[in-house]
Design a protein around this motif. Structure first.
Motif, short mmCIF file in Angstrom:
data_model
loop_
_atom_site.label_atom_id
_atom_site.label_comp_id
_atom_site.label_asym_id
_atom_site.label_seq_id
_atom_site.Cartn_x
_atom_site.Cartn_y
_atom_site.Cartn_z
N PHE A 80 30.03 13.86 23.85
CA PHE A 80 30.78 14.35 22.51
C PHE A 80 31.13 15.60 22.89
O PHE A 80 32.00 15.94 22.62
CB PHE A 80 30.47 13.60 21.49
N ARG A 81 29.74 16.38 23.12
CA ARG A 81 29.93 17.73 23.17
C ARG A 81 30.82 18.33 24.26
O ARG A 81 31.65 19.23 24.25
CB ARG A 81 28.74 18.32 23.46
N THR A 82 30.58 17.42 25.50
CA THR A 82 31.20 18.00 26.75
C THR A 82 32.72 17.59 26.60
O THR A 82 33.50 18.41 26.91
CB THR A 82 30.78 17.16 27.89
N LEU A 83 33.21 16.56 26.00
CA LEU A 83 34.60 16.33 25.92
C LEU A 83 35.29 17.18 24.94
O LEU A 83 36.51 17.35 25.30
CB LEU A 83 34.74 14.78 25.23
N LYS A 84 34.60 17.56 23.70
CA LYS A 84 35.16 18.35 22.88
C LYS A 84 35.33 19.73 23.53
O LYS A 84 36.52 20.13 23.44
CB LYS A 84 34.12 18.67 21.79
N ALA A 85 34.43 20.23 24.49
CA ALA A 85 34.60 21.34 25.07
C ALA A 85 35.64 21.27 25.98
O ALA A 85 36.48 22.24 26.38
CB ALA A 85 33.20 21.87 25.91
N LYS A 86 35.98 20.17 26.62
CA LYS A 86 37.37 20.04 27.56
C LYS A 86 38.46 19.70 27.05
O LYS A 86 39.56 19.30 27.51
CB LYS A 86 36.75 18.88 28.37
N GLU A 116 25.79 5.22 11.24
CA GLU A 116 24.64 6.19 11.19
C GLU A 116 24.56 7.24 12.35
O GLU A 116 24.74 8.33 11.99
CB GLU A 116 23.28 5.59 11.10
N VAL A 117 25.05 6.63 13.31
CA VAL A 117 25.15 7.43 14.55
C VAL A 117 26.64 8.35 14.41
O VAL A 117 26.44 9.47 14.91
CB VAL A 117 24.95 6.88 15.95
N ALA A 118 27.14 7.66 13.72
CA ALA A 118 28.80 8.43 13.80
C ALA A 118 28.62 9.49 12.84
O ALA A 118 29.01 10.85 12.97
CB ALA A 118 29.75 7.54 13.09
N VAL A 119 27.81 9.46 11.86
CA VAL A 119 27.62 10.46 10.62
C VAL A 119 26.67 11.59 11.52
O VAL A 119 26.97 12.70 11.44
CB VAL A 119 26.80 9.99 9.46
N ARG A 120 25.72 11.35 12.13
CA ARG A 120 24.86 12.24 12.83
C ARG A 120 25.93 13.02 14.07
O ARG A 120 25.86 14.35 14.12
CB ARG A 120 23.78 11.71 13.57
N LEU A 121 26.81 12.36 14.58
CA LEU A 121 27.55 12.80 15.78
C LEU A 121 28.62 13.96 14.98
O LEU A 121 28.79 15.12 15.59
CB LEU A 121 28.46 11.77 16.27
N LYS A 122 29.00 13.59 13.92
CA LYS A 122 30.00 14.37 13.11
C LYS A 122 29.42 15.84 12.94
O LYS A 122 29.71 16.76 13.02
CB LYS A 122 30.64 13.79 11.94
N GLU A 123 27.93 15.44 12.19
CA GLU A 123 27.32 16.66 11.73
C GLU A 123 26.88 17.54 12.82
O GLU A 123 26.86 18.82 12.93
CB GLU A 123 26.05 16.26 10.97
N GLU A 124 26.39 17.01 14.06
CA GLU A 124 25.72 17.77 15.01
C GLU A 124 26.72 18.38 16.03
O GLU A 124 26.38 19.13 16.60
CB GLU A 124 24.63 16.87 15.86
N THR A 125 27.79 17.45 16.25
CA THR A 125 28.70 18.05 17.48
C THR A 125 30.03 18.69 16.83
O THR A 125 30.70 19.26 17.38
CB THR A 125 29.05 17.05 18.35
N GLY A 126 30.28 18.31 15.37
CA GLY A 126 31.75 18.87 14.87
C GLY A 126 32.89 18.10 15.28
O GLY A 126 33.80 18.84 14.94
N VAL A 127 32.70 17.02 15.96
CA VAL A 127 33.83 16.20 16.23
C VAL A 127 34.66 15.42 15.13
O VAL A 127 33.78 15.28 14.08
CB VAL A 127 33.40 15.23 17.42
N HIS A 128 35.96 15.19 15.21
CA HIS A 128 36.48 14.37 14.19
C HIS A 128 36.36 12.79 14.63
O HIS A 128 37.10 12.35 15.89
CB HIS A 128 37.86 14.57 13.97
N ILE A 129 35.76 12.05 14.11
CA ILE A 129 35.83 10.81 14.38
C ILE A 129 36.76 9.93 13.87
O ILE A 129 36.86 9.75 12.62
CB ILE A 129 34.33 10.08 14.24
N ARG A 130 37.58 9.46 14.89
CA ARG A 130 39.00 8.57 14.38
C ARG A 130 38.66 7.35 14.18
O ARG A 130 39.35 6.65 13.09
CB ARG A 130 40.07 8.80 15.22
#
Ligand SMILES: Cc1ncc(COP(=O)(O)O)c(C=O)c1O
Length: 342
Positions: A80-86, A116-130
């Motif tokens: 998720f971090r890599t994809l966001k950076a790209k 639960e993993v989605a909440v962590r992903l949003k909080e830790e990587t700052g992505v928007h989960i659609r």
């Protein structure tokens, strides 16, 4: 939604051209995709596999740790971090952790893991989960005495965890997707086959004119498919048979030691619940041919929507076949020579 694994480059290209959301099976596919289609799509999804055993209460539903699909938890975060950076802007999560579950608890339990993993992903990587795609896995009762799933109870269970986990995290805009195959299609397809031989040796065999190439589940993992004999639905099941196909493989049996009504040559056997894994997973093993497909309509009429393959279909992909014309003539003559009663 294009979910794949071990994906050939041309399939990513086609999925992108068709405007599909690409669901990456592995972290290494980020670079592969970027090189293949020249960009990272703005909307992208990753397939998650938390490993271990998937349990509901104390019962083991499946073994994701042994499955080839999806990324580990650490890889998912890194992806998720890599994809966001790209440049990716909208994210999806996908997971398929247990197959053919005949319990209303699978989807809500899976949803909890993913939310639960989605909440962590949003909080830790700052992505928007659609969206979160709960994929398949809702099963059907293959045996007549099994209790079917209740899709409304399943939906309600997912709604409950959605409100408990996503809404308080400010993620009440996340869409929930499903991609149910077996549940939607399985019960609505039948493999209809004719008894063409009976054999009495160490066991009683009925040979039919279909084989595992038309439905592979019983052969590859001993799956149960209910069988009825047309016109004998209410007859007592007083005979024990193995129902076999013609492949040169001893596991080519639609049923083993199955109690059925007495079967006579010419009887039509209906093999139930083949909508999800029948024709669509058919193949040409042993040079066997695919069957015709008949659509049964709501008004009770039937339409042939696909003809049966002929031997010439099997040879059609040769670019050059010296004896093609001779072979075609032999095949046509043989077809013409088979008597009506056979
Ligand atoms: C990625 C994916 N989604 C959905 C399905 C459908 O699963 P099911 O038939 O259990 O609903 C499958 C089946 O293999 C699958 O591989």
């Amino acid at each position: 939604m294009f979910s794949s694994n071990d994906t050939p480059a041309e399939e990513f290209v086609l999925a992108d051209r068709l405007g599909a959301i690409i669901n990456l099976d592995d972290i290494t596919h980020i670079d592969f995709l970027e090189k293949t289609i020249g960009k990272i799509p703005e909307t992208i999804s990753c397939r998650y596999n938390p490993g271990g055993l998937f349990k509901i209460s104390n019962s083991i539903m499946d073994n994701p740790g042994d499955a080839k699909y999806g990324m580990t938890t650490e890889q998912l975060f890194e992806a998720f971090r890599t994809l966001k950076a790209k440049g990716a802007k909208e994210f999806g999560i996908h997971a398929f952790l247990a197959s053919n579950t005949v319990t209303n608890e699978y989807y809500p339990t899976l949803a909890k893991v993913l939310f639960e993993v989605a909440v962590r992903l949003k909080e830790e990587t700052g992505v928007h989960i659609r969206f979160i795609n709960l994929s398949g896995g809702i099963g059907i009762p293959y045996k007549p005495d099994q209790e079917p799933n209740d899709i409304k109870v399943i939906g309600e269970g997912v709604r409950k965890v959605y409100e408990e986990i996503l809404v308080p995290a400010g993620m009440g805009d996340v869409a929930i997707y499903t991609e149910l195959g077996r549940f939607m299609l399985g019960p609505y397809g039948h493999l209809v086959t004719r008894a063409i031989h009976e054999k009495h040796t160490h066991k009683e065999y009925i040979g039919v004119d279909a084989c595992a190439a038309n439905l592979m589940r019983p052969a590859i993992y001993g799956a149960y498919h209910h069988i009825t004999v047309m016109g004998k639905e209410d007859a007592p099941c007083g005979h024990m048979y193995d129902i076999t196909g013609s492949l040169c493989e001893n596991n080519d049996k639609f049923a083993v030691d199955r109690m059925l009504p007495q079967i006579d040559i010419g009887d039509l056997l209906v093999i139930h619940d083949t909508g999800a894994h029948g024709f669509s997973m058919g193949y040409n093993y042993n040079g066997r041919l695919r069957s015709a497909e008949v659509l049964l309509k709501e008004d009770g009429s039937a339409e042939l929507i696909r003809r049966a393959e002929t031997p010439m279909d099997y040879f059609a992909s040769f670019d050059s076949f010296p004896v093609y014309e001779e072979l075609k003539k032999a095949v046509d003559d043989a077809a013409g020579a088979v008597g009506e009663e056979v």
